[in-house]
Design an enzyme around this catalytic site. Structure first.
Site, PDB file in Angstrom:
ATOM      1  N   GLU A 157       0.785  -1.231   0.000  1.00 22.71           N
ATOM      2  CA  GLU A 157       0.000   0.000   0.000  1.00 22.71           C
ATOM      3  C   GLU A 157       0.823   1.290   0.000  1.00 22.71           C
ATOM      4  O   GLU A 157       0.790   2.060   0.985  1.00 22.71           O
ATOM      5  CB  GLU A 157      -0.963   0.015   1.201  1.00 22.71           C
ATOM      6  CG  GLU A 157      -1.871  -1.201   1.279  1.00 22.71           C
ATOM      7  CD  GLU A 157      -2.958  -1.063   2.346  1.00 22.71           C
ATOM      8  OE1 GLU A 157      -2.882  -0.152   3.176  1.00 22.71           O
ATOM      9  OE2 GLU A 157      -3.896  -1.883   2.340  1.00 22.71           O
ATOM     10  N   GLU A 184      -5.275  -8.600   0.808  1.00 24.12           N
ATOM     11  CA  GLU A 184      -5.988  -8.304   2.060  1.00 24.12           C
ATOM     12  C   GLU A 184      -7.451  -8.034   1.756  1.00 24.12           C
ATOM     13  O   GLU A 184      -7.774  -7.325   0.800  1.00 24.12           O
ATOM     14  CB  GLU A 184      -5.443  -7.037   2.754  1.00 24.12           C
ATOM     15  CG  GLU A 184      -4.114  -7.219   3.423  1.00 24.12           C
ATOM     16  CD  GLU A 184      -3.613  -5.938   4.098  1.00 24.12           C
ATOM     17  OE1 GLU A 184      -4.454  -5.126   4.553  1.00 24.12           O
ATOM     18  OE2 GLU A 184      -2.395  -5.760   4.145  1.00 24.12           O
TER      19      GLU A 184
HETATM   20  C1  FCB Z   1      -4.562  -2.133   5.541  1.00 25.15           C
HETATM   21  C2  FCB Z   1      -3.204  -2.462   6.098  1.00 25.15           C
HETATM   22  C3  FCB Z   1      -3.203  -3.503   7.179  1.00 25.15           C
HETATM   23  C4  FCB Z   1      -4.393  -3.342   8.106  1.00 25.15           C
HETATM   24  C5  FCB Z   1      -5.673  -3.238   7.317  1.00 25.15           C
HETATM   25  C6  FCB Z   1      -6.909  -3.141   8.156  1.00 25.15           C
HETATM   26  O1  FCB Z   1      -4.561  -0.848   5.007  1.00 25.15           O
HETATM   27  O2  FCB Z   1      -2.351  -2.917   5.064  1.00 25.15           O
HETATM   28  O3  FCB Z   1      -1.983  -3.441   7.856  1.00 25.15           O
HETATM   29  O4  FCB Z   1      -4.186  -2.291   8.941  1.00 25.15           O
HETATM   30  O5  FCB Z   1      -5.607  -2.143   6.457  1.00 25.15           O
END
Ligand code: FCB
Length: 446
Positions: free
Chosen positions: A163, A352
């Site tokens: 990110e 994620e």
């Molecule tokens: C993302 C992050 C991760 C976590 C999630 C909820 O942006 O990569 O570390 O905090 O959100």
């Protein structure tokens, strides 16, 4: 009913600072997150990742949980300041932990996916100007190359950065993440150097000549939708998309920054003289896959003031997680097809996706997190649907294995499918973990 292919990877994801603890052990030196947490007002109730889930000492137990759940692949990150505790100094002691963790994973038939940078920049790098100093690209290359060399026999899936949007915009413009600066111009420089360091690391990876290993980058993509059909709102959504998504996708896949956004951001960026000849070719070095972190969409309207004249408005407020994020699996589906259409045909991993809810241990000692099960189910269905339309999504990593240190929110937001009692460090499987286990074994969702 939807069914997933046998080789579709079901995983869970974590990151070093959020779960490891042991911040001063075996030579680890502080990162910008250790420092950021110590400044009052930055993190909920002044909480820190000093101990968090104590995964550094309990990784065997945690890998045992992964095995019990039948997880195919585990995504975690490496703490840069464990393996390079000082400028130019590699410390094998710091690497030992990751070797042990990976050995344990392999012995249990779990495939590691390693992220090199999940935001915990060493303080020694911060003191030298961090991502604002172009030399950071060289420091990252040295770190990445060393990790590739040390771990490549057992790690086949690599991610350079997690990110870059958050590392740059949240860290350097909004100031809500480390290092807590508030300067959009700096954020654009940081973003550029982070992206450049990705490209340089990919080149270094190719030079190592690994045959069966793959490398990519993880972007958090937040599709922007206009709050109305008015021309102003539609253009506002395009600018929001420009900053959150296109500012990162375009350089990586098209070798350019989006012109409309360059125009809109130019006055903050001093003529973009930090972009040197050849940088964009380097940034767009070919990736083997794209990692996508997806949580929510944004709904945007035009406003007269503000840097880019847009503002987020609440979506369906009955349908949000404890982060206040609207639950919108349809936007993930649209995003997957858009990426195919507009950007790339490389395979995609959802690196994620998950949700925070106000979980509590019930009197029967369990966490009945049906909302989380529902969230994951609905997103997985959309992934299967997108694959039917040719999206080529190869895996899904649920965020997160454990309740953990959620950055500025400290321990007040719980994303885990495993509950952690932070007093005793006792882990207990939530209903979502049991559901995930059963789903993985059947590879189907009713
Ligand atoms: C993302 C992050 C991760 C976590 C999630 C909820 O942006 O990569 O570390 O905090 O959100």
């Amino acid at each position: 009913m939807v069914t997933f292919a046998k080789d579709f990877k079901f995983g869970v994801a974590t990151s070093a600072y959020q779960i490891e603890g042991a911040v001063a052990e075996n030579g680890r030196t502080p990162s910008i997150w250790d420092t950021f947490c110590r400044t009052p007002g930055n993190v909920f109730e002044g909480q820190t990742g000093d101990i968090t889930c104590d995964h550094y000492h309990r990784y065997r137990e945690d890998v045992g949980i992964l095995r019990e759940l039948g997880i195919d692949s585990y995504r975690f990150s490496i703490s840069w300041s464990r393996v390079f505790p000082a400028y130019g100094v590699y410390d094998p002691k710091g690497m030992e932990f990751y070797r042990n963790l990976i050995r344990e994973l392999k012995q249990n038939g779990i495939e590691p996916m390693v992220t090199l940078y999940h935001w915990d920049l060493p303080m020694w790098a911060y003191e030298r100007g961090a991502w604002l100093n172009r030399e950071s690209v060289t420091w990252f290359k040295e770190y990445a190359t060393r990790v590739f060399e040390e771990l490549s026999d057992s790690v086949k899936l690599w991610i350079t950065h997690n990110e870059p949007f958050c590392a740059s915009i949240l860290g350097y413009d909004l100031g809500v993440h480390a290092p807590g600066h508030k300067n959009l111009g700096e954020a654009l420089i940081a973003a550029h150097h982070i992206l450049l360091s990705h490209g340089v690391a990919v080149e270094a990876f190719r030079e190592c000549g690994f045959k069966d290993s793959k490398i990519g980058i993880t972007l958090n993509l937040t599709p922007s939708y206009p709050a109305s059909n008015s021309r102003e709102d539609v253009e506002a959504a395009s600018r929001s998309d420009g900053l959150s998504n296109r500012w990162f996708l375009d350089p990586v896949f098209r070798s350019s920054y989006p012109e409309d956004m360059k125009e809109a951001l130019g006055r903050f960026a001093g003529g973009f003289d930090f972009i040197k000849d050849g940088d964009l070719q380097t940034i767009s070095a070919s990736n083997d896959f794209l990692g996508v972190n997806y949580y929510t969409r944004s709904l945007v309207k035009y406003v007269q003031d503000g840097v880019l004249n847009y503002q987020e408005v609440p979506g369906d407020s009955r349908n949000t997680t404890a982060m206040g994020w609207e639950i919108c699996p349809e936007a993930l589906y649209d995003l997957m097809l858009r990426l195919r259409r507009e950007y790339t045909r490389v395979p995609i991993y959802i690196t994620e996706n998950g949700a925070a809810f106000d979980d509590a241990l019930a009197s029967d000692g369990h966490v009945h997190d049906t909302e989380r099960i529902d969230y994951v189910k609905r997103h997985l269905r959309k992934i299967a649907e997108a694959n039917e339309q040719g999206a080529d999504i190869r895996g899904y990593y649920l965020w997160s294995l454990l309740d953990n240190f959620e950055w500025g929110y400290g321990y007040s937001r719980k994303f885990g499918i495993v509950h952690v009692d932070f007093e005793t460090q006792e882990r207990s499987l939530k209903d979502s973990a049991l559901w995930y286990r059963d789903m993985i074994s059947s590879r189907t969702i009713e």
